[in-house]
Write a protein that holds these residues in place. Structure first.
Motif, PDB file in Angstrom:
ATOM      1  N   GLU A  59      -1.792  16.088   2.337  1.00 10.14           N
ATOM      2  CA  GLU A  59      -0.442  16.633   2.236  1.00 10.14           C
ATOM      3  C   GLU A  59      -0.542  18.042   1.676  1.00 10.14           C
ATOM      4  O   GLU A  59      -1.220  18.269   0.675  1.00 10.14           O
ATOM      5  N   ARG A  60       0.143  18.963   2.318  1.00 11.36           N
ATOM      6  CA  ARG A  60       0.130  20.344   1.831  1.00 11.36           C
ATOM      7  C   ARG A  60       1.465  20.652   1.188  1.00 11.36           C
ATOM      8  O   ARG A  60       2.514  20.389   1.772  1.00 11.36           O
ATOM      9  N   TYR A  61       1.417  21.187   0.026  1.00 12.34           N
ATOM     10  CA  TYR A  61       2.650  21.637  -0.627  1.00 12.34           C
ATOM     11  C   TYR A  61       2.534  23.113  -0.914  1.00 12.34           C
ATOM     12  O   TYR A  61       1.551  23.561  -1.500  1.00 12.34           O
ATOM     13  N   GLU A  63       3.935  26.398  -2.715  1.00 12.33           N
ATOM     14  CA  GLU A  63       4.789  26.802  -3.825  1.00 12.33           C
ATOM     15  C   GLU A  63       5.034  28.298  -3.757  1.00 12.33           C
ATOM     16  O   GLU A  63       4.134  29.067  -3.413  1.00 12.33           O
TER      17      GLU A  63
ATOM     18  N   ASN B 436       8.893  10.487  -0.617  1.00  9.98           N
ATOM     19  CA  ASN B 436       7.803  11.431  -0.423  1.00  9.98           C
ATOM     20  C   ASN B 436       8.269  12.590   0.455  1.00  9.98           C
ATOM     21  O   ASN B 436       8.417  12.441   1.659  1.00  9.98           O
ATOM     22  N   TYR B 438       6.910  15.062   1.663  1.00 11.56           N
ATOM     23  CA  TYR B 438       6.010  15.478   2.744  1.00 11.56           C
ATOM     24  C   TYR B 438       6.397  14.800   4.051  1.00 11.56           C
ATOM     25  O   TYR B 438       6.150  15.306   5.131  1.00 11.56           O
TER      26      TYR B 438
END
Lengths: 241, 502, 177
Positions: A59-61, A63, B436, B438
């Motif tokens: 999962e890429r977050y 910011e 979630n 995502y």
């Protein structure tokens, strides 16, 4: 960190630790898992509609605003919760918890109500929307230790159950308990930076036991009370970009 | 015995074949049964401009059984049309089963979509039938009488339609029987800890109960229809004879029957709310934000009655206008149902208020994610959902509107569109924007889902249409009982209708 | 009851008051027991309004008995499944009260429904598809006074009494009460 059901001591209780500082988001674990576990390839269109079949995913977050952006990676797979919300809602006992802390999926029993998927806060349960399909190149490389799942049923990360079995068999042949490092799931084996560690948390000498009791350890959605068996080590402030 | 069909409306004399000692005077009083008089007058006014024609019990039977025994060609066209639309849905379902659930618009994490929303809609619709019927029976509301059958049949059929959806929706339809506690060689049993299992149990038990309720209510009317079918040599005589169980209507039989009906009404009244509560627990027992809320049990039950009463009103208006039964299901009945609808709609608005207010005020981030997404993605549905019921509350206070059939049709359809939207908004936005971030997605129902949903509406209409042709749609025995036990009492210049009951 | 040979008379009346007046003389004359005289109608009249019948019909016992059966069956089914299939699902205990209670509630009510129907059939003697004394006029509003007598003589006499008291049609029968 308090471990759920710690009083119910079994020889083995499998756990995984992921060091977020080490993860660079390369995706090798995804490929490793896919190859090991005969996870079907669903194709572009289905990935676009949200039917990607990755037992482990990065999962890429992102910011901040461009140009000051930071990207964080979070490898996500079945958390093998001790108080798993997915298990109790299954009307046919297709998923339950075994003695070694694994959340197991019984493919033959599953009828595909998808209730488990609805009750999983991590969204790590995958449904076979079609008959499984594999790329021409990989069709002859299916892992004989893992069954190919039929359409209409749920599947998810098994902590490479087949490798755990094999590891225990070897240990039994040699008349000893499983040693730390005997068993490695495909993702841990493939990870080039060594971000993923797998082991027996009931073995107080094991690496996972030590890491879990370190200061950086945390679990996802801890407030939900699901008691996952996957621990993350907090990443630092610096990042790849 | 066969000459009775010849009697016209103007000449209400009929010959009870073979009667020797019959004095015309007695029979005349039989034809002037109290209470039916008003309706007969209205009918006569409408039909012939003559208010002096009285409706006998036989005429009443004729009118009530006409939908059953007389079939116009339009009926067959209607059935064929329904069946054709259904065929499309069946084909879509077969394709879904052969090819895979991928033909739907579902994906991770929106594992439940339009099918489950429709399932909840149908279960909800099924609720008012038996609840209204048993409450009205228990409170001895006199206006209940002609509409009971229609309401109970609605319950049974919408439940049958609802029951299809979980089976359509599962991934391996051919393994659905794993959910039934069937003894098997491997001693595998279903998991009774799963809310879905409670749901399966509750719905099958409710279906059994409401079919029993419907059938026991039908028993004396089946006997009446049986007599008519035998007299006319109609093909229906065969199954009616069988299903009437040899009912004769002796006074002891009636006493037992009334007691049993009372018990059934009470028991059904206990089952029905539990069923929708359990359906709500399919959602509320999860830990999904937006689903996991204690209000869901009563919220679903009241919502169910709201859409169900609207459904009953709509069906009654359709039936009475198609089969020209305005003298039996009178404006009065629609009016009373409208008042009931008003009360339920008010309670329902109160529930909306509680739900929205609490969510908004506490402003929990995971619930606000769902909330924001709802307003962004489904604004029209939200307006329809609240607007339909709010409009009903605004309008149903007026007697003129409650007695205006076009207005009532519009209001009840709007309420049910709103209720469908409500079910959709419970299932879909919550799943597409859950814990979630995502995995936040959007969901569109696919043509397969739409055609199967359309099929469900046609299937319901078909079941109802067939029912009307094989069983009496008017609760005849109840209407007759109401006539027998009521009379006029003179109070000064007015005659007041009173009803006797032990 | 059906084994013993008997004769029946069914008198059809048009008006409630007429039949109400006819009942008592007939009952007195033939010393009719409760249940040997019935008023066949197409709608329920208030109990004992015309023909008195004090035989009890305790359907409630059937409801209770079957309700209790359902209650325990559900506990065995839902609770017992938990014991036998002792699988750890989400850390729930093997015997869990909440689900067992829910299934028990539903089953108790289901079996009560069945009990009610069984009670109804038991007391009314239905189903009975034999050719019993009946007239199709009854469903069109006629009131049928049905009497069971022991012999032909009484049958004739009862028929006469019914005619005189205002019955417009008499149907006589044998062993078809």
């Amino acid at each position: 960190m308090k471990i759920f059901n710690a009083d119910k001591q079994n020889d083995y209780k499998w756990a995984m630790v992921i060091d977020l500082d080490r993860c660079d988001g390369c995706g090798a674990c995804v490929i490793g898992c896919q190859t090991e576990n005969n996870v079907p390839t669903v194709g572009q269109d289905d990935v676009a509609t949200g039917r990607s079949m990755h037992w482990i995913r990065i999962e890429r977050y992102i910011e901040g605003e461009y140009p000051n952006v930071k990207v964080r990676f979070l490898p996500m797979m079945c958390q093998h919760c001790e108080a798993a919300p997915c298990e109790s809602v299954c009307p046919v006992y297709a998923t339950y918890h075994n003695d070694e802390g694994l959340n197991v999926q019984v493919y033959n029993r599953c009828i595909g109500t998808r209730f488990c998927g609805n009750n999983c806060p991590y969204s790590v349960r995958f449904f076979n929307w079609w008959d499984p399909s594999f790329d021409e190149a990989t069709r002859n490389q299916l892992n004989p230790d893992v069954s190919v799942r039929e359409r209409g049923i749920m599947e998810k990360c098994s902590f490479c159950m087949q490798r755990i079995r094999r590891g225990k068999d070897h240990a039994k042949d040699e008349g000893r308990p499983v040693k730390d490092g005997d068993i490695q799931p495909a993702c841990a084996q493939t990870c080039p930076t060594g971000a993923i560690t797998f082991g027996n948390i009931n073995d107080h000498e094991s690496k996972v036991h030590e890491m879990v009791h370190g200061k950086r350890a945390y679990r996802l959605f801890e407030e939900k009370g699901t008691h996952p068996s996957v621990y993350y080590l907090k990443g630092g402030a610096e990042n790849v970009f | 015995m066969s000459s009775e069909t010849a009697t016209g409306h103007e000449t209400h004399s009929h010959t009870h074949g073979g009667g020797h000692h019959h004095s015309p005077e007695e029979l005349k009083s039989l034809t002037e049964l109290e209470g039916l008089r008003d309706s007969a007058r209205n009918k006569a006014k409408a039909d012939y401009g003559d208010a002096n024609i009285y409706l006998s019990e036989k005429d009443f039977n004729d009118d009530s059984l006409r939908p059953m025994f007389e079939t116009k060609p339009g009926y067959f066209l209607f059935v064929i049309a329904l069946a054709s639309v259904m065929a499309v849905g069946v084909a879509a379902f077969v394709r879904q089963m052969v090819v895979g659930m991928g033909v739907t618009g579902l994906h991770q994490p929106v594992f439940w979509g339009a099918y489950i929303a429709t399932f909840v809609f149908w279960v909800g619709l099924s609720h008012s039938g038996t609840i209204v019927s048993s409450i009205l029976r228990l409170t001895m509301a006199n206006w209940r009488r002609p509409i009971l059958r229609g309401a109970e049949a609605m319950t049974a059929f919408s439940l049958m339609v609802a029951g299809l959806f979980p089976m359509i929706h599962v991934g391996r339809q051919w393994r659905v029987y794993y959910m039934f506690p069937l003894p098997n060689q491997r001693e595998l049993w279903p998991n009774f800890k799963s809310p879905l299992m409670w749901d399966m149990m509750a719905i099958s038990i409710y279906l059994t109960g409401s079919l029993t309720f419907l059938y026991i209510g039908l028993l004396p009317d089946i006997a009446t229809a049986r007599d008519r079918a035998i007299s006319n040599g109609n093909w229906r005589a065969g199954y009616l004879r069988l299903l009437a169980l040899g009912w004769r209507g002796g006074n002891y039989d009636w006493a037992v029957y009334n007691k049993a009906s009372l018990f059934l009404a009470v028991i059904i009244l206990c089952i029905a709310p539990s069923v929708h509560t359990i359906v709500s627990w399919d959602f509320a027992m999860t830990m999904t934000p937006g689903w996991h809320t204690t209000i869901f049990g009563p919220y679903f039950v009241v919502g169910a009655i709201n859409s169900g009463v609207a459904g009953v009103i709509l069906l009654m208006i359709i039936i009475r206008s198609i089969f020209k039964l305005q003298h039996i299901i009178r404006d009065l009945h629609i009016d009373c149902l409208g008042q009931l609808q008003l009360v339920i709609a008010l309670i329902w608005l109160y529930f909306y208020f509680c739900e929205f207010n609490v969510t908004w005020y506490s402003h929990k981030p995971e619930e606000m994610a769902v909330w924001d997404w709802q307003w962004e993605r489904f604004p029209l549905q939200l307006i329809a959902m609240v607007g339909g019921t709010a409009l009903a509350v605004g309008l149903l206070g007026f007697k003129k509107i409650r007695r205006n059939m076009k207005a009532m049709v519009a209001i009840t359809i709007l309420i049910n569109i709103g209720m469908y939207c409500e079910r959709y908004l419970i299932v879909v936005p919550v799943l597409s924007h859950r814990d979630n971030p995502y995995k936040w997605t959007d969901y569109w129902a696919s043509p397969t889902e739409l055609s199967i949903i359309l099929m469900s509406f046609c299937f319901f209409a078909l079941l109802y249409a067939v029912f009307i042709k094989v069983f009496p749609i008017i609760t005849m025995a109840d209407v007759k009982e109401g006539v027998v036990i009521s009379g006029d009492v003179r109070l000064g210049k007015h005659a007041v209708r009173v009803q006797v009951k032990e | 009851m059906a084994k013993q040979a008997h004769y029946t008379v069914l008198g059809l009346y048009g008006k409630l008051e007429v039949v109400a007046n006819a009942v008592d003389p007939i009952r007195e004359k033939f010393a009719v027991k409760d249940g040997d005289i019935q008023l066949l109608t197409s709608a329920a009249l208030p109990e004992n309004a015309i023909v008195e019948d004090h035989r009890p019909y305790p359907i409630v016992y059937f409801v209770w008995v079957l309700g209790i059966v359902g209650f325990f069956l559900a506990i065995i089914l839902a609770g017992g499944t938990g014991w036998i299939m002792n699988l750890n699902v989400g850390g729930k205990p093997p015997f869990s009260w909440a689900p067992t209670g829910i299934i028990t509630y539903e089953f108790t009510l289901l079996f009560s429904v069945i009990g009610t129907v069984v009670g109804l059939l038991y007391f009314t003697g239905l189903p009975d598809w034999t050719d019993r004394a009946y007239d199709r006029d009854i469903s069109d509003g006629a009131l049928g006074l049905l009497l069971k007598v022991a012999n032909v003589h009484d049958q004739e006499e009862a028929a006469k009494m019914m005619s005189q008291s205002g019955a417009y049609k008499i149907v006589k029968g044998e062993n078809n009460f």
